[in-house]
Design a protein around this motif. Structure first.
Motif, PDB file in Angstrom:
ATOM      1  N   GLY A 289      32.282  45.823  33.421  1.00 52.41           N
ATOM      2  CA  GLY A 289      33.017  44.597  33.932  1.00 52.41           C
ATOM      3  C   GLY A 289      34.141  45.092  35.078  1.00 52.41           C
ATOM      4  N   LEU A 290      34.995  46.215  34.685  1.00 53.31           N
ATOM      5  CA  LEU A 290      35.820  46.604  35.737  1.00 53.31           C
ATOM      6  C   LEU A 290      35.156  47.322  37.023  1.00 53.31           C
ATOM      7  CD1 LEU A 290      38.312  48.284  33.119  1.00 53.31           C
ATOM      8  CD2 LEU A 290      38.802  46.073  34.428  1.00 53.31           C
ATOM      9  N   THR A 291      34.214  47.935  36.390  1.00 51.76           N
ATOM     10  CA  THR A 291      33.454  48.533  37.712  1.00 51.76           C
ATOM     11  C   THR A 291      32.905  47.401  38.898  1.00 51.76           C
ATOM     12  OG1 THR A 291      32.714  50.492  36.445  1.00 51.76           O
ATOM     13  CG2 THR A 291      31.644  50.212  38.563  1.00 51.76           C
ATOM     14  N   LEU A 292      32.313  46.465  38.161  1.00 50.00           N
ATOM     15  CA  LEU A 292      31.789  45.347  38.763  1.00 50.00           C
ATOM     16  C   LEU A 292      32.844  44.531  39.870  1.00 50.00           C
ATOM     17  CD1 LEU A 292      29.039  43.769  36.504  1.00 50.00           C
ATOM     18  CD2 LEU A 292      28.669  45.118  38.549  1.00 50.00           C
ATOM     19  N   ILE A 293      34.091  44.244  39.146  1.00 52.97           N
ATOM     20  CA  ILE A 293      35.072  43.633  39.747  1.00 52.97           C
ATOM     21  C   ILE A 293      35.718  44.591  41.078  1.00 52.97           C
ATOM     22  CG2 ILE A 293      37.614  43.036  39.704  1.00 52.97           C
ATOM     23  CD1 ILE A 293      37.101  42.053  36.878  1.00 52.97           C
ATOM     24  N   VAL A 294      35.708  45.849  40.667  1.00 56.47           N
ATOM     25  CA  VAL A 294      36.297  46.953  41.799  1.00 56.47           C
ATOM     26  C   VAL A 294      35.004  46.595  43.017  1.00 56.47           C
ATOM     27  CG1 VAL A 294      36.459  49.302  42.585  1.00 56.47           C
ATOM     28  CG2 VAL A 294      37.467  48.222  40.267  1.00 56.47           C
ATOM     29  N   MET A 295      33.764  46.960  42.669  1.00 61.68           N
ATOM     30  CA  MET A 295      32.704  46.761  43.466  1.00 61.68           C
ATOM     31  C   MET A 295      32.852  45.720  44.328  1.00 61.68           C
ATOM     32  SD  MET A 295      29.564  48.721  41.183  1.00 61.68           S
ATOM     33  CE  MET A 295      28.463  48.263  42.578  1.00 61.68           C
ATOM     34  N   VAL A 296      32.919  44.362  43.645  1.00 60.12           N
ATOM     35  CA  VAL A 296      32.908  43.210  44.563  1.00 60.12           C
ATOM     36  C   VAL A 296      34.084  43.103  45.425  1.00 60.12           C
ATOM     37  CG1 VAL A 296      33.071  40.931  44.250  1.00 60.12           C
ATOM     38  CG2 VAL A 296      31.390  41.910  42.698  1.00 60.12           C
ATOM     39  N   THR A 297      35.097  43.564  44.802  1.00 63.95           N
ATOM     40  CA  THR A 297      36.420  43.465  45.807  1.00 63.95           C
ATOM     41  C   THR A 297      36.254  44.292  47.008  1.00 63.95           C
ATOM     42  OG1 THR A 297      37.669  43.188  43.762  1.00 63.95           O
ATOM     43  CG2 THR A 297      38.697  43.925  45.807  1.00 63.95           C
ATOM     44  N   LEU A 298      35.775  45.588  46.437  1.00 60.83           N
ATOM     45  CA  LEU A 298      35.518  46.696  47.725  1.00 60.83           C
ATOM     46  C   LEU A 298      34.388  45.992  48.818  1.00 60.83           C
ATOM     47  CD1 LEU A 298      35.872  50.153  45.837  1.00 60.83           C
ATOM     48  CD2 LEU A 298      37.486  49.108  47.415  1.00 60.83           C
ATOM     49  N   ALA A 299      33.393  45.408  48.123  1.00 60.30           N
ATOM     50  CA  ALA A 299      32.184  45.091  49.066  1.00 60.30           C
ATOM     51  C   ALA A 299      32.892  43.963  49.853  1.00 60.30           C
ATOM     52  CB  ALA A 299      31.049  44.494  48.117  1.00 60.30           C
ATOM     53  N   ALA A 300      33.586  43.015  49.440  1.00 64.81           N
ATOM     54  CA  ALA A 300      33.953  42.025  50.139  1.00 64.81           C
ATOM     55  C   ALA A 300      35.099  42.598  51.272  1.00 64.81           C
ATOM     56  CB  ALA A 300      34.999  40.894  49.383  1.00 64.81           C
ATOM     57  N   LEU A 301      35.923  43.436  51.049  1.00 64.23           N
ATOM     58  CA  LEU A 301      36.664  44.109  51.803  1.00 64.23           C
ATOM     59  C   LEU A 301      36.014  44.705  53.121  1.00 64.23           C
ATOM     60  CD1 LEU A 301      39.590  45.584  50.023  1.00 64.23           C
ATOM     61  CD2 LEU A 301      39.697  43.663  51.246  1.00 64.23           C
ATOM     62  N   ALA A 302      34.766  45.506  52.681  1.00 68.71           N
ATOM     63  CA  ALA A 302      34.042  46.214  53.429  1.00 68.71           C
ATOM     64  C   ALA A 302      33.248  45.353  54.415  1.00 68.71           C
ATOM     65  CB  ALA A 302      32.905  46.974  52.754  1.00 68.71           C
ATOM     66  N   ARG A 303      32.770  44.143  53.906  1.00 71.07           N
ATOM     67  CA  ARG A 303      32.151  43.138  54.566  1.00 71.07           C
ATOM     68  C   ARG A 303      33.005  42.549  55.789  1.00 71.07           C
ATOM     69  NH1 ARG A 303      27.660  39.995  54.413  1.00 71.07           N
ATOM     70  NH2 ARG A 303      27.747  37.978  55.334  1.00 71.07           N
ATOM     71  N   ARG A 304      34.259  42.248  55.172  1.00 72.99           N
ATOM     72  CA  ARG A 304      35.228  41.817  56.245  1.00 72.99           C
ATOM     73  C   ARG A 304      35.491  42.713  57.383  1.00 72.99           C
ATOM     74  NH1 ARG A 304      40.593  42.097  56.981  1.00 72.99           N
ATOM     75  NH2 ARG A 304      41.658  40.438  58.057  1.00 72.99           N
ATOM     76  N   ASP A 305      35.553  44.107  57.093  1.00 74.08           N
ATOM     77  CA  ASP A 305      35.793  45.160  57.970  1.00 74.08           C
ATOM     78  C   ASP A 305      34.804  45.253  59.002  1.00 74.08           C
ATOM     79  OD1 ASP A 305      38.193  45.499  57.035  1.00 74.08           O
ATOM     80  OD2 ASP A 305      37.850  47.301  55.840  1.00 74.08           O
ATOM     81  N   VAL A 306      33.578  45.215  58.424  1.00 72.42           N
ATOM     82  CA  VAL A 306      32.091  45.240  59.207  1.00 72.42           C
ATOM     83  C   VAL A 306      32.180  44.308  60.202  1.00 72.42           C
ATOM     84  CG1 VAL A 306      29.766  45.337  59.412  1.00 72.42           C
ATOM     85  CG2 VAL A 306      31.229  46.605  57.707  1.00 72.42           C
TER      86      VAL A 306
END
Length: 796
Positions: A289-306
């Motif tokens: 669960g923690l890993t998924l939360i971190v992944m989703v958060t990072l993915a959202a940030l990465a998508r915004r940056d891209v």
């Protein structure tokens, strides 16, 4: 609005958003950097949690890890072997001798040794399947048909990536949903190997690899009995498994990325043994669960940056592109708002007018580039433009440069619309038409001068569409005065000429005129091939030529009479001899017959000699009559020997009196001459008499007459050994009334040259190295040349 239009990043740049999206659709490995970082972070967190929670299972984990690493190495080696095999095929394809048969044989051998390979195809540089081979494996129930095209954009992009990287790689796994869901080897991964020939890309080798079959061929039976082996992607989706049985969720799992496959593809193993308790599951779910939360958060940030980087890149690219395009235009561009205020100009506008940007932008009418004396006129034209009634042909005006000079310009106006369709103002385009106007004026003046010249010509100029002359395209005044505005005169003049002749003389009986007609095929203004004809009236010239010809005949006759007058005494002596002989023979015969003692045998020789002398006298009289009689020049085949003999027959009388010998050397087998024999006798007699007169004081008393063939002409040479000719005489020898004799008229050699030129020959004089002069002239031979000469005379 004004501030918006002057900003360097105008909203019109968003029109290039489609181009930006097309650029972003291209495959770029850097775009996956965030995803790889997320996966690595997730793997690190999961690994750390796994080590902490399952510390007591370290030995089992190590053992499992060694087995999985060994399996991953086996998979890598097997994939490496397939890569090397396809690379070898690609190298052979680069050879010009390689053909489809060898490709099929090599492909089947490879698929027999590697059952996981279900299909091998060769795709050319245009992404069309050239050769295709299907595996004998029962799973291989599909193949890319030959001559088909790779339509999938993803596959095209992978082929392009392999071409750019110059290396083989495996595509991300994919499902084949076009066939039934039964086991057909799906999911697959395509092994793409680029093919180059002398560093030139010629195509690619595509090999379809079944991931389930790859796993079955790699996993040993004893290893499969202890573990459940699965190949999964980065999302955890199982792509292939050694068995359909699931292992307990709390049992340890170990996954290793398969080096040869695409990013995120790993092989995972979990033992078939009982797992411990709920604590392990809870901690595992907590870590997940923690890993998924971190992944989703990072993915959202990465998508915004891209996305933000994409927008910024598009704006920078299109801004630079718009500025470069606008500044490179030779047309002056300007933007007017709805009130008529100038809001923007490009560099070409500034260069054309000479006014700087700060003195143009923001100005309202009258603009600085309007001439002061035309403000009212241009204000009315601008009002028409702002009312939306600008003419499509543009507005022509005079533009005032800053240095005070004027130039002609044409301005075109079009509505400037925003993204929502609202009109923001007007876009204007200004072009300098000073030079085109000058050229148009010069062309008009040149056309007027050309037409004036043609109308002033005395020659009749006409142009028709074709040889039939059905359409008269042009006729000048002289033609219209003769034939009106119909092509009939053109046709008649053309028909009077010889076939395919570009020039010649023609007589038009309808107007009773002679014309010198010249024709030429030209290309008309509409691209058609037409015939230009120029007919010059030569009626007066023909009449003059006829008069000159008659006068020439009179001069030639007078010359012959004068020659005969000079030779009268010699001819009288020449005739006296045969007449005296006839009288003596006749009196002797009569006397013997009166005596009565003569026999026939004695009388016959005297009578034969009498007849011979009478024939000799008759020949002399015939020659004189033919020589002096007036006749029209008539060319006909004439033997060379006859002309030479008749001419020397006259000249020998004078030569004998001066003890001069005339020797002839005629080349044997000469064809007949195509000449008027009387004129040629006069020509030869004049040259021989001149040679005799020139040898009064010569020591060598011999004249040579040599006749040789030169191509299709006969060359006559009269060689004397007299006093010779000086430079002055050489320069004026053939001029009328020039003579070296005190009693001469100076017309003899001029007449000789006229006779030779009438026969299309040449008459020249040279110095004799032995002393004296050599007169050389040429005459045409009869035969094939005679027909050409007669045709030429008809054209003339």
């Amino acid at each position: 609005m004004a501030a918006r239009s002057t900003q360097p990043t105008d909203s019109v740049l968003l029109a290039f958003d489609r181009v930006a999206r097309a650029k972003e659709s291209r495959f770029d490995l850097s775009r996956y950097a965030h995803l790889i970082a997320i996966l690595l972070l997730a793997a690190a967190i999961a690994g750390l949690a796994y080590v902490l929670i399952k510390e007591d299972h370290a030995m089992q984990r190590d053992f499992l890890a060694r087995d999985v690493d060994s399996l991953a190495q086996s998979l890598s080696l097997r994939l490496q072997a397939m890569t090397e095999a396809t690379t070898s095929i690609g190298l052979e394809i680069g050879d010009a001798k390689y053909n489809e048969s060898r490709f099929a044989s090599t492909g089947r051998e490879l698929m027999m040794s590697k059952p996981e390979l279900l299909h091998v195809a060769y795709v050319d540089g245009r992404n069309r399947v050239r050769w295709s081979v299907q595996s004998p494996n029962p799973l291989a129930d599909w193949a890319r048909p030959a001559a088909s095209e790779i339509g999938a954009e993803v596959t095209r992009s992978f082929i392009k990536q392999a071409r750019e990287r110059h290396s083989s790689f495996f595509s991300p796994p994919y499902e084949d949903v076009s066939r039934p869901s039964s086991d057909h080897g799906s999911p697959f991964s395509d092994l793409i190997t680029p093919v180059f020939s002398d560093d030139r890309y010629v195509g690619a080798v595509l090999a379809r690899v079944s991931l389930p079959e790859l796993l079955r061929q790699t996993v040993k039976p004893e290893f499969g009995q202890r573990y459940r082996i699965a190949i999964r992607d980065d999302d955890g989706t199982v792509l292939a498994a050694s068995t359909s049985s699931e292992t307990p969720a709390d049992e340890p799992r170990y996954a290793v990325r398969v080096p040869r496959l695409s990013d995120g593809i790993s092989v995972q193993a979990s033992p078939f043994r009982q797992r411990s308790p709920v604590l392990g599951d809870t901690l595992s779910w907590l870590v997940v669960g923690l890993t998924l939360i971190v992944m989703v958060t990072l993915a959202a940030l990465a998508r915004r940056d891209v996305k933000q980087a994409q927008v910024e890149r598009v704006l920078r690219t299109e801004t630079a592109f718009r500025r470069a395009m606008e500044d490179s235009l030779a047309t002056g561009m300007g933007v007017l708002d709805r009130d008529g205020t100038l809001r923007h100009v490009n560099q070409a506008f500034v260069q054309m007018t000479g006014w700087p940007v700060d003195e143009l932008v923001g100005k309202s009418p009258p603009f600085p580039y309007w001439p002061p004396n035309r403000h009212a006129e241009y204000q009315s034209k601008l009002a028409i433009v702002l009312a939306g009634q600008a003419p499509t042909s543009g507005v022509e005006l005079k533009v005032l440069r800053r240095d005070g000079t004027l130039f002609d310009a044409r301005m075109y106006f079009s509505a400037l619309l925003a993204d929502d369709g609202e009109q923001l103002g007007w876009m204007s385009a200004m072009t300098d038409i000073t030079e085109p106007n000058r050229i148009s004026e010069q062309l008009a003046a040149a056309h007027e001068r050309f037409t004036t010249v043609l109308e002033s010509l005395d020659a009749a100029v006409s142009v028709v569409a074709d040889d039939r002359g059905d359409e008269l395209l042009f006729a000048n005044r002289s033609y219209r005065d003769l034939y009106g505005s119909t092509p009939g005169g053109h046709r008649r003049l053309r028909g009077a000429q010889a076939a395919h002749a570009a020039a010649g003389e023609a007589f038009d009986a309808d107007v009773s005129r002679w014309f010198d007609v010249r024709t030429r095929d030209v290309r008309w203004v509409d691209g058609r091939d037409v015939r230009l004809q120029i007919a010059t009236d030569i009626t007066e010239r023909k009449a003059t030529e006829n008069m000159v010809r008659q006068q020439q005949e009179k001069v030639e006759l007078t010359s012959r009479l004068m020659t005969m007058g000079e030779m009268a005494s010699s001819l009288a002596h020449e005739l006296n001899q045969p007449l005296t002989a006839i009288s003596n023979y006749s009196l002797g015969a009569v006397s013997r017959m009166k005596e009565g003692d003569v026999s026939n045998d004695e009388l016959l020789p005297a009578l034969e000699k009498t007849a011979g002398q009478a024939q000799r006298a008759g020949n002399i009289i015939r020659r004189i009559r033919e020589f002096v009689k007036r006749s029209e020049p008539r060319r006909r085949p004439t033997e060379v020997a006859r002309v030479v003999e008749d001419a020397i027959g006259f000249a020998d009388i004078e030569a004998a009196k001066k003890r001069i010998v005339i020797q002839t050397d005629v080349e044997p087998g000469l064809p007949p001459l195509n000449v008027d024999p009387i004129l040629i006798e006069q020509l030869l007699l004049n040259l021989l008499k001149n040679a005799i007169d020139a040898m009064d004081e010569a020591t060598s008393r011999k004249i040579d007459l040599v006749v040789r063939r030169r191509d299709d002409m006969a060359e006559f040479s009269v060689i004397d050994r007299g006093s010779g000719v000086s430079e002055l005489q050489l320069a004026n020898m053939f001029q009328p009334f020039f003579s070296t004799k005190s009693e001469g008229m100076g017309m003899g050699l001029n007449i000789c040259r006229s006779i030779v030129e009438f026969h299309h020959g040449r008459l020249n004089v040279e110095r004799n190295p032995e002393g004296g002069a050599i007169f050389v002239f040429t005459l045409p031979l009869a035969g094939a040349d005679q027909a050409g000469f007669i045709q030429g005379e008809e054209i003339k």
